[in-house]
Design a protein around this motif. Structure first.
Motif, PDB file in Angstrom:
ATOM      1  N   CYS A 176       0.819  -1.219   0.000  1.00 33.64           N
ATOM      2  CA  CYS A 176       0.000   0.000   0.000  1.00 33.64           C
ATOM      3  C   CYS A 176       0.857   1.275   0.000  1.00 33.64           C
ATOM      4  O   CYS A 176       0.614   2.178  -0.782  1.00 33.64           O
ATOM      5  CB  CYS A 176      -0.947   0.020   1.189  1.00 33.64           C
ATOM      6  N   GLU A 177       1.850   1.321   0.867  1.00 38.59           N
ATOM      7  CA  GLU A 177       2.655   2.534   0.974  1.00 38.59           C
ATOM      8  C   GLU A 177       3.511   2.797  -0.265  1.00 38.59           C
ATOM      9  O   GLU A 177       3.975   3.912  -0.471  1.00 38.59           O
ATOM     10  CB  GLU A 177       3.522   2.480   2.238  1.00 38.59           C
ATOM     11  N   ASP A 233      -3.119  10.709  -0.274  1.00 39.99           N
ATOM     12  CA  ASP A 233      -2.630  10.979   1.082  1.00 39.99           C
ATOM     13  C   ASP A 233      -3.211  10.004   2.116  1.00 39.99           C
ATOM     14  O   ASP A 233      -3.716  10.411   3.165  1.00 39.99           O
ATOM     15  CB  ASP A 233      -2.945  12.431   1.465  1.00 39.99           C
ATOM     16  N   LEU A 234      -3.144   8.711   1.788  1.00 43.60           N
ATOM     17  CA  LEU A 234      -3.654   7.689   2.701  1.00 43.60           C
ATOM     18  C   LEU A 234      -2.698   7.503   3.874  1.00 43.60           C
ATOM     19  O   LEU A 234      -1.498   7.736   3.747  1.00 43.60           O
ATOM     20  CB  LEU A 234      -3.843   6.366   1.961  1.00 43.60           C
ATOM     21  N   ASP A 235      -3.225   7.087   4.996  1.00 41.62           N
ATOM     22  CA  ASP A 235      -2.387   6.857   6.176  1.00 41.62           C
ATOM     23  C   ASP A 235      -2.633   5.473   6.769  1.00 41.62           C
ATOM     24  O   ASP A 235      -2.353   5.218   7.927  1.00 41.62           O
ATOM     25  CB  ASP A 235      -2.617   7.940   7.223  1.00 41.62           C
ATOM     26  N   LYS A 236      -3.181   4.583   5.931  1.00 42.71           N
ATOM     27  CA  LYS A 236      -3.462   3.211   6.364  1.00 42.71           C
ATOM     28  C   LYS A 236      -2.965   2.236   5.307  1.00 42.71           C
ATOM     29  O   LYS A 236      -2.731   2.619   4.161  1.00 42.71           O
ATOM     30  CB  LYS A 236      -4.962   3.013   6.600  1.00 42.71           C
ATOM     31  N   ASP A 237      -2.820   0.982   5.709  1.00 44.32           N
ATOM     32  CA  ASP A 237      -2.447  -0.070   4.778  1.00 44.32           C
ATOM     33  C   ASP A 237      -3.225  -1.340   5.114  1.00 44.32           C
ATOM     34  O   ASP A 237      -4.130  -1.297   5.942  1.00 44.32           O
ATOM     35  CB  ASP A 237      -0.937  -0.312   4.765  1.00 44.32           C
ATOM     36  N   PHE A 238      -2.925  -2.432   4.461  1.00 45.51           N
ATOM     37  CA  PHE A 238      -3.633  -3.702   4.629  1.00 45.51           C
ATOM     38  C   PHE A 238      -5.148  -3.571   4.455  1.00 45.51           C
ATOM     39  O   PHE A 238      -5.933  -4.194   5.154  1.00 45.51           O
ATOM     40  CB  PHE A 238      -3.298  -4.362   5.973  1.00 45.51           C
ATOM     41  N   PHE A 239      -5.567  -2.746   3.495  1.00 47.15           N
ATOM     42  CA  PHE A 239      -6.993  -2.592   3.190  1.00 47.15           C
ATOM     43  C   PHE A 239      -7.615  -3.914   2.763  1.00 47.15           C
ATOM     44  O   PHE A 239      -8.805  -4.116   2.907  1.00 47.15           O
ATOM     45  CB  PHE A 239      -7.199  -1.562   2.071  1.00 47.15           C
ATOM     46  N   CYS A 240      -6.787  -4.829   2.260  1.00 44.65           N
ATOM     47  CA  CYS A 240      -7.299  -6.097   1.748  1.00 44.65           C
ATOM     48  C   CYS A 240      -7.834  -7.019   2.838  1.00 44.65           C
ATOM     49  O   CYS A 240      -8.719  -7.818   2.591  1.00 44.65           O
ATOM     50  CB  CYS A 240      -6.215  -6.829   0.955  1.00 44.65           C
ATOM     51  N   ILE A 241      -7.316  -6.916   4.063  1.00 43.46           N
ATOM     52  CA  ILE A 241      -7.770  -7.830   5.113  1.00 43.46           C
ATOM     53  C   ILE A 241      -8.289  -7.134   6.369  1.00 43.46           C
ATOM     54  O   ILE A 241      -8.804  -7.784   7.266  1.00 43.46           O
ATOM     55  CB  ILE A 241      -6.681  -8.857   5.509  1.00 43.46           C
ATOM     56  N   ILE A 242      -8.173  -5.802   6.423  1.00 40.74           N
ATOM     57  CA  ILE A 242      -8.679  -5.055   7.575  1.00 40.74           C
ATOM     58  C   ILE A 242      -9.631  -3.987   7.064  1.00 40.74           C
ATOM     59  O   ILE A 242      -9.222  -3.092   6.312  1.00 40.74           O
ATOM     60  CB  ILE A 242      -7.528  -4.405   8.384  1.00 40.74           C
ATOM     61  N   GLU A 243     -10.892  -4.095   7.419  1.00 40.40           N
ATOM     62  CA  GLU A 243     -11.891  -3.137   6.944  1.00 40.40           C
ATOM     63  C   GLU A 243     -11.465  -1.715   7.309  1.00 40.40           C
ATOM     64  O   GLU A 243     -11.194  -1.410   8.470  1.00 40.40           O
ATOM     65  CB  GLU A 243     -13.252  -3.452   7.547  1.00 40.40           C
ATOM     66  N   GLY A 244     -11.380  -0.852   6.320  1.00 39.88           N
ATOM     67  CA  GLY A 244     -10.950   0.534   6.529  1.00 39.88           C
ATOM     68  C   GLY A 244      -9.445   0.692   6.621  1.00 39.88           C
ATOM     69  O   GLY A 244      -8.941   1.795   6.748  1.00 39.88           O
ATOM     70  N   GLY A 245      -8.702  -0.408   6.581  1.00 37.75           N
ATOM     71  CA  GLY A 245      -7.248  -0.362   6.636  1.00 37.75           C
ATOM     72  C   GLY A 245      -6.694  -0.294   8.048  1.00 37.75           C
ATOM     73  O   GLY A 245      -7.421  -0.027   9.001  1.00 37.75           O
ATOM     74  N   LYS A 246      -5.397  -0.556   8.156  1.00 35.90           N
ATOM     75  CA  LYS A 246      -4.689  -0.516   9.433  1.00 35.90           C
ATOM     76  C   LYS A 246      -3.833   0.748   9.441  1.00 35.90           C
ATOM     77  O   LYS A 246      -3.110   1.005   8.470  1.00 35.90           O
ATOM     78  CB  LYS A 246      -3.807  -1.756   9.589  1.00 35.90           C
ATOM     79  N   PRO A 247      -3.893   1.551  10.501  1.00 38.27           N
ATOM     80  CA  PRO A 247      -3.044   2.740  10.544  1.00 38.27           C
ATOM     81  C   PRO A 247      -1.570   2.377  10.352  1.00 38.27           C
ATOM     82  O   PRO A 247      -1.092   1.401  10.909  1.00 38.27           O
ATOM     83  CB  PRO A 247      -3.290   3.319  11.936  1.00 38.27           C
ATOM     84  N   THR A 248      -0.887   3.123   9.502  1.00 39.57           N
ATOM     85  CA  THR A 248       0.530   2.873   9.280  1.00 39.57           C
ATOM     86  C   THR A 248       1.321   3.350  10.475  1.00 39.57           C
ATOM     87  O   THR A 248       0.875   4.217  11.238  1.00 39.57           O
ATOM     88  CB  THR A 248       1.033   3.594   8.015  1.00 39.57           C
ATOM     89  N   LEU A 249       2.467   2.769  10.650  1.00 40.83           N
ATOM     90  CA  LEU A 249       3.327   3.144  11.792  1.00 40.83           C
ATOM     91  C   LEU A 249       4.156   4.356  11.482  1.00 40.83           C
ATOM     92  O   LEU A 249       4.469   4.683  10.454  1.00 40.83           O
ATOM     93  CB  LEU A 249       4.221   1.977  12.184  1.00 40.83           C
TER      94      LEU A 249
END
Length: 96
Positions: free
Chosen positions: A70-71, A80-96
């Motif tokens: 994603c990144e 300007d997204l700030d999440k990743d793993f949209f494929c398995i986490i609804e709405g994505g996981k916040p990036t570190l």
């Protein structure tokens, strides 16, 4: 709700099919649906096994994290997204 427009232009920028979490089984299983997106209307679809950041629904076949691109995706930077793993986490996981 997603801010990523469901367009063929954005579909071309998408890296989901190259992601390590998107295993061979998922790629084969999603071929008919993904070809339909290329030929038909992307905007009207509610779900797709690609461009998960735009479709706001997780994959129906990806089951485990094996890495994330994603990144590295042009859509991530462009919108300007700030999440990743949209494929398995609804709405994505916040990036570190």
């Amino acid at each position: 709700m997603s801010v990523i427009p469901k367009t063929k232009e954005n579909l071309k920028k998408c890296l989901c099919m190259k992601c390590p979490s998107y295993n061979f089984f998922c790629k084969v299983k999603s071929v008919p649906e993904n070809i339909g997106l290329i030929i038909g209307s992307v905007e009207e679809k509610r779900h797709a096994e690609i461009m998960f950041c735009a479709f706001d629904e997780t994959s129906r076949c990806i089951e485990e994290k094996r890495g994330c691109l994603c990144e590295d995706c042009e859509l991530f930077r462009e919108f300007d997204l700030d999440k990743d793993f949209f494929c398995i986490i609804e709405g994505g996981k916040p990036t570190l």
